[in-house]
Design a protein around this motif. Structure first.
Motif, mmCIF file in Angstrom:
data_model
loop_
_atom_site.group_PDB
_atom_site.id
_atom_site.type_symbol
_atom_site.label_atom_id
_atom_site.label_comp_id
_atom_site.label_asym_id
_atom_site.label_seq_id
_atom_site.Cartn_x
_atom_site.Cartn_y
_atom_site.Cartn_z
ATOM 1 N N ARG A 94 0.846 -1.190 0.000
ATOM 2 C CA ARG A 94 0.000 0.000 0.000
ATOM 3 C C ARG A 94 0.880 1.239 0.000
ATOM 4 N N TYR A 269 -6.173 -2.510 7.383
ATOM 5 C CA TYR A 269 -6.552 -2.466 5.961
ATOM 6 C C TYR A 269 -5.954 -3.619 5.164
ATOM 7 N N GLU A 274 -13.108 -4.764 4.027
ATOM 8 C CA GLU A 274 -14.120 -4.094 3.206
ATOM 9 C C GLU A 274 -14.436 -4.954 1.973
ATOM 10 N N THR A 309 -5.100 6.294 9.399
ATOM 11 C CA THR A 309 -5.582 5.310 8.423
ATOM 12 C C THR A 309 -6.431 4.236 9.107
ATOM 13 N N TYR A 310 -6.080 3.923 10.339
ATOM 14 C CA TYR A 310 -6.823 2.891 11.057
ATOM 15 C C TYR A 310 -8.180 3.421 11.507
ATOM 16 N N ILE A 313 -10.297 3.249 8.247
ATOM 17 C CA ILE A 313 -10.816 1.930 7.859
ATOM 18 C C ILE A 313 -11.944 1.529 8.801
#
Ligand code: ADQ
Length: 474
Positions: A94, A269, A274, A309-310, A313
């Protein structure tokens, strides 16, 4: 037997195994350290106003747990910064999420130096030192600078990225060079090993021999793939315990004859949650008969929630699961039970055992121990089916799972349908082969293979005896 000195970012006492501490590395190391005398050293997780190097010592089952506090700036720049905002996303493919900031580099170097300062005085001449994971890549270099001549091994729990991807990291060459101060560098998979070798030969101008000895930067290091395992016997036993049985019954009662699909992950992630929810949504859309007859339980424990970022998500998963439930739920059925909690190992084992399907579909994963736990927890005469991402390291060892591409909703939706309708004989056949592998390649076998490989290497040669740097002067 020499003492084993295990060094990792965080430690958890072996006695804590059944409690709430989570994360594959902690699980594996607390099991691996049993039967060894030695020290497990790492960060306490706490911060102090000024770093002092003061050790906290605790004895637990023959092992000394030694921890040190860091400063808040260390937490931000080393842990939340370089480790979890630079290396973790990059190594999980990523690069869009990777942050490159010079303050992170400095924090990473500073903490590795602090670890070396603190641990060096604890070492005895014949100790074997085993360093774990991406937080501590420069540690051998720091220890060598302090005159430590012991054999030092490194094991990477996460994937090693391909050469082109890795080269996007500023100072990528320095990081690889630092690995050449270890005597043994271990990866989870052949895939990661191959990617590393390619960097050594194509980018660093080095050579790798058929038996895995890499030479570059005027040094030599032994490389190998050492796929990590589970404490299988303990997990299988936990799955048969009264607590697990209680949870299995509780799950069945709450399902009212519906089939259970389960996912258990740290909320990250890289775990593809997702994508998993969206594939399940496709499955529901394409199989109206499944409505009200299956239920997905996703247990996702928040981790690293200081990193934005966590938080992102987490918000995204709340939204997606809410939307799917909003679209399909009825008065007495919800398609997704999405739970942000930690469970004990025996409780989890009971939930795995209640499930007809285990969904382990990370977008990228070093190994993934949940896949192995799911297998270890199944009832031999009526096992559930493991659906496993081709991008989990575990896929190299578990071809009898239904291997899927986690980026393809259709592929995953088809696999869910196939798993739910698989005849019992095929389920048993696949599970037996999977279980044999999980039992044979357990965490003790992993530790023994690694430690024997490290112990069998000759003492580290003095600097002057190291091989000539084979790089063309670039
Ligand atoms: P992780 O990324 O943490 O580990 P994984 O191997 O799946 O991933 O281990 C997770 C562990 O946490 C499992 O033992 C699981 O049971 C436990 N866990 C997850 N959610 C939980 C919950 N809600 N309650 C209780 N326990 C929970 C890293 C690498 C992996 C590699 C391991 C070991 O990312 O690829 O397999 O190290 O090397």
């Amino acid at each position: 037997m020499p003492r084993l000195i295990v060094i990792s970012n965080r430690v958890s006492a072996p006695a804590d195994e059944s409690d709430a501490s989570i994360g594959g590395l902690a699980m594996a190391l607390s099991a691996a350290l049993r039967e060894y005398s030695g020290i497990w050293f790492g960060w306490s997780g706490r911060t102090t106003a000024e770093f002092t190097g003061q050790l906290s010592l605790q004895r637990s089952a023959g092992v000394t747990i030694a921890t040190v506090d860091l400063e808040e700036q260390d937490r931000q720049e080393y842990y939340n910064g370089y480790a979890n905002r630079t290396l973790w996303p990059l190594f999980h493919y990523r690069i869009d999420l990777s942050a490159y900031e010079r303050s992170f580099d400095k924090g990473y170097a500073r903490v590795n130096a602090r670890f070396a300062d603190t641990v060096a005085p604890l070492l005895q001449a014949d100790d074997l030192i085993w360093v774990h994971d991406y937080h501590l890549i420069p540690l051998a270099q720091e220890l060598r600078r302090r005159g430590v001549a012991n054999r030092i091994g490194f094991f990477l729990h996460i994937p090693w990225p391909t050469r082109r991807l890795f080269s996007t990291l500023p100072n990528h060459r320095d990081l690889v060079q630092a690995l050449f101060d270890f005597d043994l560098v271990g990866f989870q998979t052949e895939d990661s090993l191959t990617a590393f070798c390619e960097y050594v030969t194509e980018e660093a101008g080095g050579v790798v021999s058929y038996d895995g000895v890499a030479q570059a930067f005027g040094r030599r290091v032994q490389l190998g793939a050492f796929p990590i395992g589970l404490d299988t016997a303990a997990f299988t036993q936990a799955a048969g315990s009264p607590v697990a049985e209680g949870w299995r019954e509780r799950m069945h009662a709450s399902l009212a004859d519906r089939r259970l699909i389960i996912g258990v992950d740290r909320l990250d992630y890289s775990k593809g949650l997702e994508e998993r929810f969206l594939a399940y949504e496709d499955f529901l859309a394409n199989h109206p008969d499944a409505l009200e007859s299956v239920s997905l339980l996703q247990v996702a424990t928040p981790s690293r929630d200081e990193v934005t970022t966590y938080q992102d998500i987490r918000a995204k998963l709340d939204a997606v699961s809410g939307r799917i439930n909003g679209a399909y739920a009825t008065a007495d059925w919800v398609p997704i039970r999405y739970v942000n909690r930690t469970y004990r190992r025996d409780e989890l084992a009971g939930m795995y055992r209640a499930a007809a399907v285990g969904l382990v579909t990370p977008l990228r994963d070093g190994m993934n121990l949940v896949a192995k736990e799911f297998v270890a927890a199944q009832a031999p005469d009526d096992p559930g089916v493991l659906v496993l991402s081709q991008f989990a390291g575990a896929a190299e060892q578990m071809p009898d799972a239904l291997i899927v591409n986690p980026f393809s909703r259709e592929d995953m939706s088809d696999a869910i349908q196939r798993a739910l309708t698989m005849p019992r004989a095929e389920r048993v056949r696949r599970w037996e082969r999977l279980y044999d592998g999980v039992r044979e390649n357990d965490v003790t076998a992993w530790r023994d293979r690694y430690v024997q490989a490290l112990a069998s290497l000759a003492e580290a040669p003095a600097e002057s005896e190291q091989v000539e740097d084979r790089r063309a002067t670039a």
